[in-house]
Scaffold this active site. Structure first.
Site, PDB file in Angstrom:
ATOM      1  N   LYS A  10       0.854  -1.202   0.000  1.00 56.37           N
ATOM      2  CA  LYS A  10       0.000   0.000   0.000  1.00 56.37           C
ATOM      3  C   LYS A  10       0.884   1.243   0.000  1.00 56.37           C
ATOM      4  O   LYS A  10       2.068   1.184   0.376  1.00 56.37           O
ATOM      5  CB  LYS A  10      -0.919   0.026   1.228  1.00 56.37           C
ATOM      6  CG  LYS A  10      -0.222   0.042   2.606  1.00 56.37           C
ATOM      7  CD  LYS A  10       0.219   1.395   3.112  1.00 56.37           C
ATOM      8  CE  LYS A  10       0.941   1.298   4.452  1.00 56.37           C
ATOM      9  NZ  LYS A  10       1.736   2.453   4.814  1.00 56.37           N
ATOM     10  N   LEU A  99       5.624   0.546   2.966  1.00 57.89           N
ATOM     11  CA  LEU A  99       4.647  -0.001   2.015  1.00 57.89           C
ATOM     12  C   LEU A  99       3.734  -1.026   2.685  1.00 57.89           C
ATOM     13  O   LEU A  99       2.946  -1.695   2.022  1.00 57.89           O
ATOM     14  CB  LEU A  99       5.370  -0.666   0.833  1.00 57.89           C
ATOM     15  CG  LEU A  99       6.128   0.254  -0.126  1.00 57.89           C
ATOM     16  CD1 LEU A  99       6.819  -0.562  -1.215  1.00 57.89           C
ATOM     17  CD2 LEU A  99       5.188   1.265  -0.778  1.00 57.89           C
ATOM     18  N   GLY A 100       3.865  -1.186   3.982  1.00 55.26           N
ATOM     19  CA  GLY A 100       2.995  -2.111   4.723  1.00 55.26           C
ATOM     20  C   GLY A 100       3.304  -3.576   4.451  1.00 55.26           C
ATOM     21  O   GLY A 100       2.431  -4.431   4.630  1.00 55.26           O
ATOM     22  N   GLY A 101       4.524  -3.877   4.044  1.00 58.77           N
ATOM     23  CA  GLY A 101       4.881  -5.248   3.671  1.00 58.77           C
ATOM     24  C   GLY A 101       4.590  -6.281   4.753  1.00 58.77           C
ATOM     25  O   GLY A 101       3.897  -7.274   4.507  1.00 58.77           O
ATOM     26  N   SER A 103       2.672  -6.055   7.333  1.00 63.31           N
ATOM     27  CA  SER A 103       1.234  -6.090   7.642  1.00 63.31           C
ATOM     28  C   SER A 103       0.481  -6.867   6.575  1.00 63.31           C
ATOM     29  O   SER A 103      -0.376  -7.707   6.873  1.00 63.31           O
ATOM     30  CB  SER A 103       0.686  -4.662   7.715  1.00 63.31           C
ATOM     31  OG  SER A 103       1.399  -3.912   8.670  1.00 63.31           O
ATOM     32  N   ASP A 142      -1.744  -1.343  10.823  1.00 64.52           N
ATOM     33  CA  ASP A 142      -1.748  -1.279   9.358  1.00 64.52           C
ATOM     34  C   ASP A 142      -2.312  -2.528   8.685  1.00 64.52           C
ATOM     35  O   ASP A 142      -2.251  -2.647   7.472  1.00 64.52           O
ATOM     36  CB  ASP A 142      -0.291  -1.157   8.875  1.00 64.52           C
ATOM     37  CG  ASP A 142       0.052   0.258   8.468  1.00 64.52           C
ATOM     38  OD1 ASP A 142      -0.789   1.132   8.671  1.00 64.52           O
ATOM     39  OD2 ASP A 142       1.156   0.464   7.948  1.00 64.52           O
TER      40      ASP A 142
HETATM   41  O1  C5P Z   1       0.195  -0.992  15.521  1.00 65.74           O
HETATM   42  P1  C5P Z   1       1.612  -1.275  15.198  1.00 65.74           P
HETATM   43  O2  C5P Z   1       2.161  -2.447  15.945  1.00 65.74           O
HETATM   44  O3  C5P Z   1       1.875  -1.391  13.744  1.00 65.74           O
HETATM   45  O4  C5P Z   1       2.433  -0.015  15.682  1.00 65.74           O
HETATM   46  C1  C5P Z   1       3.824  -0.048  15.863  1.00 65.74           C
HETATM   47  C2  C5P Z   1       4.212   1.097  16.755  1.00 65.74           C
HETATM   48  O5  C5P Z   1       4.002   2.356  16.066  1.00 65.74           O
HETATM   49  C3  C5P Z   1       3.411   1.208  18.029  1.00 65.74           C
HETATM   50  O6  C5P Z   1       3.962   0.480  19.073  1.00 65.74           O
HETATM   51  C4  C5P Z   1       3.471   2.691  18.319  1.00 65.74           C
HETATM   52  O7  C5P Z   1       4.704   3.008  18.913  1.00 65.74           O
HETATM   53  C5  C5P Z   1       3.489   3.324  16.950  1.00 65.74           C
HETATM   54  N1  C5P Z   1       2.150   3.754  16.492  1.00 65.74           N
HETATM   55  C6  C5P Z   1       1.624   4.925  16.989  1.00 65.74           C
HETATM   56  N2  C5P Z   1       0.400   5.368  16.537  1.00 65.74           N
HETATM   57  C7  C5P Z   1      -0.263   4.680  15.602  1.00 65.74           C
HETATM   58  C8  C5P Z   1       0.263   3.487  15.067  1.00 65.74           C
HETATM   59  C9  C5P Z   1       1.491   3.053  15.525  1.00 65.74           C
HETATM   60  O8  C5P Z   1       2.211   5.581  17.846  1.00 65.74           O
HETATM   61  N3  C5P Z   1      -1.431   5.150  15.160  1.00 65.74           N
END
Ligand code: C5P
Length: 332
Positions: A10, A99-101, A103, A142
């Protein structure tokens, strides 16, 4: 039994970040758009137990920290299934690339695993759409977008997704610099910037120049789109989309990532000079993309950039129907 699935990438068409929430995450507003570049995920199931990850790219973790492992664990538990699971990741997309690979790989694993278990006829239960979305959101912000595909509005911490009417297919050039950017670090840097300048204040308004609003308003005849959105999410999605459009289609991450990696700002400039209508960092980077008038112009621009030593590839955006019906399942 092996099922192979394409795991598409993405880009973010604009990414607006609010200040940190009480739980440490950040409220986001973004428009996700799937594109035709992809990894391939092969999931095999057999007798026994355990999850094994196989990947030739040394940067991909093979243990339980891998998003594919984490989602497979949850899918098996949710379905009450016992199986030996082997997940092979054929990596073509950049790691930590924006690119969200990782995820996308996880969502592809969920889809392939359910299909593989069904093929063995050991599966009695089916995951509902809501359960898939919940599991995806538990593994990462993501992920849910890859259960929608095409053009989708992302809010909340990015995990709350609303399908939008697909933007017309667009030719794009994707540049993948060697450097990897850590998303948690980029968010932490955003917080530091926010404290210094108040940059995250929600009343910031950006000029809407060559913008998403133009594409969206002209993508159908009905003004702001609602035809592709679910009946439930439609009006909320429209309102949020209007908010997003009012604030422009800047990617806030550029403000913290470009000062640390000036070469990325240079690449954005190179994309603009090569004729892109709009160029931006995707997610927290390091991938950049440019939107082009036609495939021919994009191909020419990519070739010109490659001659300058930039890793550029011409591709296109991927509409929802193509994402699901034509391209997703490679083989069963
Ligand atoms: O949700 P995900 O595991 O992909 O997020 C990775 C890290 O990115 C989270 O631990 C957080 O530190 C940060 N994050 C954030 N706000 C978001 C998404 C991610 O602070 N909306």
């Amino acid at each position: 039994m092996t099922v192979a699935v394409r795991s598409f990438a993405k880009i973010n068409l604009g990414l607006y970040i609010s200040a940190a929430r009480a739980d440490g995450y950040h409220h986001l507003r973004t428009v996700y758009q799937t594109i035709a570049l992809h990894d391939v995920i092969r999931v095999s199931v057999g007798r026994g137990r355990g999850i094994e990850i196989v990947c030739k790219d040394p940067r991909v973790p093979l243990d339980s920290s891998n998003t594919c492992y984490r989602i497979a664990e949850r899918v098996l538990a949710e379905l009450g299934a016992q199986s030996q699971v082997r997940i092979e990741i054929e990596k073509r997309l950049p790691v930590q690339g924006g690119l969200g690979g990782a995820s996308s790989n996880a969502v592809a694993t969920m889809i392939a695993l359910e299909l593989a278990l069904r093929k063995t006829r050991t599966l009695k239960k089916k995951l509902s759409g809501a359960t898939r979305l919940r599991i995806a959101a538990e593994v990462g912000s993501d992920l849910p977008l890859f259960l929608v595909g095409g053009t989708a509005l992302g809010v909340g911490r990015g995990e709350e997704v609303y399908p939008l009417p697909d933007l017309p297919p667009m030719a794009i050039v994707v540049v993948t610099p060697e450097v990897g950017v850590s998303t948690p670090k980029a968010f932490a840097d955003w917080d530091a910037l926010d404290r210094l300048t108040g940059a995250g204040a929600s009343d910031r308004l950006f000029e809407v120049g060559c913008t998403l609003s133009a594409w969206l308003t002209h993508s159908n005849n009905s003004g702001y789109p609602n035809t592709g959105a679910s009946a439930k999410g439609g009006s909320r999605a429209e309102k949020l989309l209007l908010d997003l459009v009012r604030t422009g289609i800047e990617n806030d991450f550029e403000r913290v990532v470009f000062p640390q990696y000036p070469e990325l700002r240079d690449i954005k400039g190179a994309l603009e000079r090569a004729g892109s209508r709009y160029a931006s960092l995707s997610g927290s980077g390091s991938t950049l993309y440019g939107l082009f008038r036609s495939r021919a112009v994009a191909a020419k621009a990519a070739s010109r950039l490659r001659k300058q030593g930039v890793k550029a590839v011409a591709t296109s955006t991927l509409r929802r129907q193509k994402y699901w019906k034509t391209s997703l399942v490679v083989s069963r």
